[in-house]
Design a protein around this motif. Structure first.
Motif, PDB file in Angstrom:
ATOM      1  N   PHE A   3      45.248 -58.648  38.934  1.00 13.04           N
ATOM      2  CA  PHE A   3      43.945 -57.988  39.036  1.00 13.04           C
ATOM      3  C   PHE A   3      43.603 -57.283  37.724  1.00 13.04           C
ATOM      4  N   THR A   4      44.132 -57.797  36.643  1.00 13.67           N
ATOM      5  CA  THR A   4      43.958 -57.092  35.361  1.00 13.67           C
ATOM      6  C   THR A   4      42.534 -57.180  34.822  1.00 13.67           C
ATOM      7  N   SER A   5      41.968 -58.367  34.900  1.00 12.58           N
ATOM      8  CA  SER A   5      40.637 -58.510  34.301  1.00 12.58           C
ATOM      9  C   SER A   5      40.015 -59.814  34.750  1.00 12.58           C
ATOM     10  N   ASP A   6      38.691 -59.856  34.695  1.00 15.15           N
ATOM     11  CA  ASP A   6      38.027 -61.119  35.032  1.00 15.15           C
ATOM     12  C   ASP A   6      38.137 -62.113  33.886  1.00 15.15           C
ATOM     13  N   ASN A   7      38.749 -61.714  32.770  1.00 14.91           N
ATOM     14  CA  ASN A   7      38.969 -62.729  31.742  1.00 14.91           C
ATOM     15  C   ASN A   7      40.392 -63.289  31.770  1.00 14.91           C
ATOM     16  N   ALA A   8      41.159 -62.875  32.767  1.00 12.41           N
ATOM     17  CA  ALA A   8      42.530 -63.390  32.867  1.00 12.41           C
ATOM     18  C   ALA A   8      42.592 -64.712  33.635  1.00 12.41           C
ATOM     19  N   GLY A   9      41.569 -64.980  34.419  1.00 11.94           N
ATOM     20  CA  GLY A   9      41.584 -66.185  35.248  1.00 11.94           C
ATOM     21  C   GLY A   9      41.086 -67.411  34.499  1.00 11.94           C
ATOM     22  N   PRO A  10      41.209 -68.550  35.129  1.00  7.78           N
ATOM     23  CA  PRO A  10      40.815 -69.809  34.484  1.00  7.78           C
ATOM     24  C   PRO A  10      39.305 -70.033  34.570  1.00  7.78           C
ATOM     25  N   ALA A  11      38.875 -71.113  33.951  1.00  7.88           N
ATOM     26  CA  ALA A  11      37.493 -71.557  34.107  1.00  7.88           C
ATOM     27  C   ALA A  11      37.392 -72.411  35.359  1.00  7.88           C
TER      28      ALA A  11
END
Lengths: 344, 344, 344, 344
Positions: A3-11
């Motif tokens: 849950f660190t950031s919304d930029n940690a997940g994939p496209a």
């Protein structure tokens, strides 16, 4: 459990597919290809702004800094909240792009009030040539602390800006999450409320790296393009930005992904009820929650990833955690997180 | 038959595949993920420079401007050729990033001579505090006019720079084409010749948009990172840049693609013998050829795309065409082009 | 009865005389004349800093902005008080000269506390590459609100800065008034307390327009000179700046003039006792006094000039007046002012 | 015998007297005093431009850089000669003030030709968003090599600029010498010829340090004032700039002093006939003369000061000397110089 950031997940897979489809043959560079043109049109349609100037860039830093530089003279100052991303997290990028402009922090927290904004604007510009001159107002929607400006509040802030003949910039890194939470159309959240320039973020919501900048007054278009180029943000192989945005718009993917992200956050909020104390009013995808120490410890032990926003990671007191959900956050991860927290 | 630019073609399929493989799960942002770290190491290996500072950005404008800004104080001037891309094609991006620095054009053409460089450096810096101060030397390899610096020439230019204690920057937008043409290793073409900072371009040679900047003296690393961030060039979802570069390095893809591109250009040079007059000495992938008017007309009629570099598209005189081949240029297109030209 | 500002009064006659003496024959320009060299030496003597780099400029804006630009990288931030002149009254000059640097306002009032400074520095620089990087600390002595940093306080602030390896800049527009009030030597108030760069102001204390910038570490000298030149602040006919400063140093004129100015302020403070409420602790030449409305009205009617700092010039409530005394303020004017105020 | 520069001589006595007269009592700062207002009006009268925006600064670097920054966007380029002072002698000040703008050197020598200017403008701006955008044209009158633009030539250059809708800046560091040489009025040499912004220099012609910047279109006024302030060029004790300019205008002192300076130069030209080879066509106050070695040696032995512009001070070949006369150059010094030269 990340849950660190919304930029940690994939496209989103459809984004990659769109890029693959675009990866064929020779096309004109620098946004002059047919796909890029079509995508700009689609954004104009989405925003119900047929005259708007629309451009894509690859990072939020670029989107916001270039937009502000186009709006703001170097002897002016931008009005924003004390926790605005443009103030706290850009290593002076706005100041750089503005050529030495300034930011004036409107007293209060992440959600500016019209009164505080008015007072801040009034306080600037009382020193004639000596003070920083009044420049644009910048609003972040959803805010950096996970709160939401209601449409009425945006209208009020824009009204204050208009009273001083100042333009309004909307940092929409989490634009989609806000639109879903408010059940508002892009037009309602922007030009219909008085916003002059909006950033329609994609990177945090399923793209690899694309943000659209929309000037509702197209007069600034050419200057923005020149500033983008000299900032190094004009991609030669532009089609790969366009393809991402095309996928984002297709079937309202942007809205569907944000709906999922917000839903995960809502599940977490519900699940943490009685366990954690919320520090914001999360209606989007970002939760600031005070976690009792045993809860924090149990979550860490269970492998949960998140930022400790306030407090000591390794202390004994409670900590405030920032918990960000994305479209790709598995519902099971939220359930597990809640389970661990409740058990602790 | 598209010979307009090496940025008009697609990305190599393996690049997209690598991005697809990277598109999985949650990873740290901003280059802190494992893949990004590994890619930086691979570049250090490729350049035989275990201590080098390596960073990725998405555009050549950013790569060169950030590199120069890190090397050059705002009261200094960069020495470059009169047709340097940093001078002609960046809408003042280097000047912007340097905070108001200057470019000094070394008299001559695209390939700087040591004597001209020395004279230009000597001429600057004779005015004490009044003149622009001497700053870095910038070399473009392959040049903007498609010519190649032999290794010995790079060494000589770096020697001149060293005599004045000035650093050397190598704009390597077509680095791979040069290395192939020279049959030189990346190390030979850079630090072994005296280059301090090199841009290892990928965008023009099969990537979507990634350039590596390599500082052989790692001391500049942190400043470069800060400048990259405030320029808006630090990608949050960094893995997609890293994946592209990873594919580029895998099995020396960069070298294989450049070999193909250069081969196409060589075929075209051979085919145009007796038909067109070469204006450069093409050993890479870019040809400047004077085409008799009937040849030009026939090629246009046959659907050939290229830039008219000098002369009038619709006149009666010969024109100088810029013809760029890429890895994805079909050999049949070259053959067809030659055939049409010879028939005319 | 003019108490508007220390820049409203004339230059001391001996300053004009010195300029007249210098106005003879041909001499080298740009500070290379003998007089300019001698003046720099005299300042080094005064500051007991034989190695210091010393330069003259004509305005305080230039002095402070150039000093900060030399100390501060564009990706850094300067720590200063919320009412610092560099923040409030320079139309973004420091940001301009720093190339887009930032100011961080240390919470509190005009006199920074070591704890607040430490907390502000700690709060910056926790975001890695994303946040503004820590830069110099800037202290104004006497402050913009007329208060005085005791030597011990300067030492403490410099100690905090040193803990973070940050340089300290002292804005000394009213340096002389402070030195007199503290009965401190220039060295005690600067490098002996830990200051790295000091501005020794003359313009507000009897010169036409000269400020000396003193870098106690001479290494920055050449960079400062280059920045001065490119800022347009290198005077060709430098001797007229030097002559002013020469007069200022002669027989400690600077100290005698500040003694007079401070004495006038002290007389006013004494005279206003029981009539006005002081808003600062004036030991220099600047008083912020809350004047009851009848007092304000009576003073205006009597022709007294001063700025209303807070409150409404034409309202009914008390106003806070800024009252500035200079060396040329006639004692009779102070007496008259007090008389009118007391009578009201 | 000092012919080094027009900034080596003293200020005219009446200038010092005017400063002395102004040095009385308290007046408003920052140019809001009566004298400053009156001087601005006098300049408007002199230029027959009742609507013009007029401002004073203390250095030529500031005057030109601020004027250009007001005319030129950071993504544009200024067209000037290859030996323009703004290019060669300002340590990047124009680039700094323009926020990273550029200078395009019009091929040729110090006196631009309309054809070369037109070609240079046409060559820029053919690259769309990629190239520097066309910005102002800058003319130096008298040029840096001592030559004079006839009025007709200025009109032609302004005509070329107008064809591209570009503004024209006139660097008038030696404005007075040119006006005298041409027997032209300030209006004829500026707005009547098509100039948009002129610098009316005083520093090289008898003042201590004052240049007037005149915008014939007053719309730019406020922006110029803001840029002046943030450049640190707004003097608090403005009256001392105004007083200098007031003296300069009184009884056409500016014209009388320039007449003297030009006369000295004419005497020298006449005297050197047959001895030295002129390298320029001096009608103002600056001569570039090729001196045979024995002449140079004899002059040095006799104590003559001047710059060797080309050639080796201590060699055996002839040298090109720059010989600058000022209002304060004694006729005897010229006579002596000629005598020594002729004797050698």
């Amino acid at each position: 459990m990340n849950f660190t950031s919304d930029n940690a997940g994939p496209a989103h897979p459809s984004v990659l597919e769109a890029m693959g489809r675009a990866n064929d043959g020779h096309v004109a560079g620098y946004g002059a290809d047919a796909l890029s043109g079509r995508v700009r049109d689609r954004i104009r349609d989405l925003f119900e702004a047929p005259e708007a100037a629309v451009e894509l860039v690859a990072t939020g830093t670029a989107a916001n800094s270039l937009a502000l530089a186009t709006l703001c003279q170097p002897f002016q100052t931008v009005f924003c909240s004390p926790v605005a991303h443009i103030h706290e997290d850009e290593c002076n990028a706005p100041e750089f792009y503005m050529g030495g402009g300034k930011l004036t922090l409107v007293p209060g927290d992440d959600v500016m009030t019209p009164d505080a904004l008015r007072a801040a604007i009034e306080a600037e510009g009382t020193r004639g040539v000596h003070g920083a001159q009044r420049g644009p107002v910048s609003i972040t929607q959803i805010t950096e602390r996970g709160n939401l400006y209601p449409l009425e509040r945006i209208r009020q802030l824009c009204g204050v800006a208009r009273d001083f003949d100042l333009p309004v910039h909307l940092d929409g890194a989490r634009f989609a999450n806000a639109a879903v939470a408010l059940n508002a159309s892009p037009a309602e959240m922007t030009w219909k409320a008085g916003v002059d320039v909006a950033v329609f973020g994609g990177t945090k919501n399923g793209l690899m790296g694309v943000e659209a900048v929309i000037f509702f007054d197209p007069e600034a278009h050419w200057e923005f393009e020149l500033r983008r180029k000299r900032g190094g943000h004009l991609f030669s192989k532009f089609r790969y930005l366009a393809a991402q945005m095309d996928a984002y718009l297709e079937g309202d993917l942007w809205r569907r992904l944000a709906t999922d992200a917000n839903a995960r956050a809502a599940e977490m909020v519900a699940g943490l009820d009685g366990v954690a104390t919320l520090r914001n009013a999360p209606r989007g995808n970002m939760i600031f929650a005070e976690l009792p120490r045993p809860v924090h410890t149990a979550l860490r032990d269970a492998g949960a990833h998140y930022y400790v926003w306030e407090g000591d990671e390794h202390g004994t007191d409670p900590v405030t955690a920032r918990l960000v959900c994305g479209w790709s956050t598995p519902p099971e991860d939220v359930a597990r997180f809640v389970e661990v927290a409740r058990a602790a």
